[in-house]
Design a protein around this motif. Structure first.
Motif, PDB file in Angstrom:
ATOM      1  N   MET A 155      28.038 -68.755  18.722  1.00 44.06           N
ATOM      2  CA  MET A 155      29.376 -68.533  18.177  1.00 44.06           C
ATOM      3  C   MET A 155      29.883 -69.816  17.493  1.00 44.06           C
ATOM      4  SD  MET A 155      32.765 -67.372  20.292  1.00 44.06           S
ATOM      5  CE  MET A 155      32.196 -65.763  20.788  1.00 44.06           C
ATOM      6  N   GLN A 160      34.773 -70.287  19.176  1.00 43.74           N
ATOM      7  CA  GLN A 160      34.751 -70.714  20.581  1.00 43.74           C
ATOM      8  C   GLN A 160      36.129 -71.232  21.002  1.00 43.74           C
ATOM      9  OE1 GLN A 160      31.542 -73.307  21.920  1.00 43.74           O
ATOM     10  NE2 GLN A 160      30.260 -72.568  20.255  1.00 43.74           N
ATOM     11  N   PHE A 233      28.993 -68.072  24.782  1.00 45.32           N
ATOM     12  CA  PHE A 233      29.053 -68.255  23.321  1.00 45.32           C
ATOM     13  C   PHE A 233      27.684 -68.320  22.652  1.00 45.32           C
ATOM     14  CE2 PHE A 233      29.538 -72.368  25.467  1.00 45.32           C
ATOM     15  CZ  PHE A 233      28.431 -73.049  24.971  1.00 45.32           C
TER      16      PHE A 233
END
Length: 241
Positions: A155, A160, A233
Motif C-alpha cells: 500500500m 497507509q 499494508f
C-alpha cells in the motif's frame, strides 16, 4: 453580474422560509451554493403553491437550477450541500439536498483527501441515510486500496497514513452503537483492519464495540491464513518504496 449574488445571505433567507428573498440573493450566481439556494427555494415554493400556474413555474425553475447542479456536482461540493440538510421546516429541500449529497459523495475518488471528506459525513447529526451513504462510499474506496495489495504491491505511504488517521477511524467507531449503522461501520473497520484496533483501545467495551473488534480480528486472521508473512499494508511484509 454573478458577483452581486450573496449565496450565504440566500441560505439565511432560505432557512428563515423567505424563499423569494433567498432567490433574489442568489439568482445570478453560478456557484453550487447559489444554485442550491435558488433550486431548493423554488422546490419549497412548489410545495406551498396554491394554483397550477405557480406550481408549474416553481417546478420548472427548481428543475432548471437543480439539474445543472446534478450534472456538475463533485465531491468538492459535499460540504456546501451539507449546509442544506436538516433545515427545519423545509422538508422537500432537505430531501433534494440529501440526494445531491449522495451524488456528490459517489464521485469521491480513491484519494486520501476524498476519503477523509466522505468520512466527515459519518455524523449522526446529518441523519442516518447520509451516514449510511458516507460509510458505503468510504468502505468501497478503502476496499479498492486493499484489493490492490492483494495483487502484490504494498500500500502506498499516503494510503497507509490515511488508514491510521484518527479523522478516518473515530467517526466510524462513533456510530457502532447505532443498530442500523453498525453493520456498515463494521464493514469499514474490517477493511481498515489492524490500524482500527488502536483507535478502539481506550473506548469502554460495549457489546457493539466488542462485536466490531471480533469482526476486525476475523479479517486479520483470514489475511494471515492466506499470507502468513503479510502485514495489513503488504502481502509479503515489504514497505512501499
Amino acid at each position: 453580474s454573478a458577483s452581486s449574488a450573496t449565496p450565504e445571505e440566500g441560505l439565511k433567507q432560505y432557512s428563515a422560509h423567505s424563499f423569494n428573498k433567498a432567490i433574489q440573493e442568489a439568482w445570478d450566481g453560478k456557484d453550487a451554493m447559489s444554485r442550491l439556494v435558488t433550486g431548493l427555494s423554488y422546490l419549497e415554493k412548489l410545495r406551498l403553491a396554491k394554483d397550477k400556474l405557480s406550481r408549474d413555474s416553481a417546478k420548472a425553475q427548481s428543475r432548471k437550477h437543480l439539474a445543472k447542479l446534478e450534472s456538475e456536482v463533485t465531491v468538492r461540493d459535499a460540504e456546501t450541500i451539507g449546509m442544506f440538510i436538516g433545515v427545519p421546516g423545509n422538508p422537500d429541500g432537505n430531501e433534494a439536498a440529501k440526494e445531491l449529497l449522495k451524488k456528490a459523495l459517489s464521485k469521491a475518488r480513491k484519494h486520501p483527501d476524498d476519503i477523509l471528506l466522505a468520512a466527515k459525513f459519518v455524523d449522526p447529526a446529518k441523519g442516518q441515510d447520509v451516514c449510511k451513504t458516507a460509510l458505503t462510499v468510504v468502505a468501497g474506496l478503502l476496499g479498492k486500496a486493499r484489493r490492490e495489495i492483494g495483487k502484490g504491491s504494498p500500500m502506498p505511504r499516503e494510503m497507509q497514513d490515511l488508514f491510521q488517521k484518527q479523522e478516518l477511524v473515530a467517526p466510524i467507531v462513533s456510530v457502532l452503537e447505532d443498530r442500523k449503522l453498525a453493520p456498515y461501520a463494521r464493514d469499514c473497520l474490517a477493511t481498515i483492519e489492524e490500524p482500527a484496533l488502536k483507535h478502539m483501545d481506550d473506548k469502554p467495551l460495549t457489546p457493539a464495540l466488542s462485536e466490531a473488534i471480533a469482526v476486525i480480528n476475523t479479517a486479520k486472521q483470514r489475511r494471515l491464513g492466506k499470507h502468513p508473512d503479510s502485514t495489513w499494508f503488504s502481502i509479503d511484509g515489504r514497505q512501499a518504496q
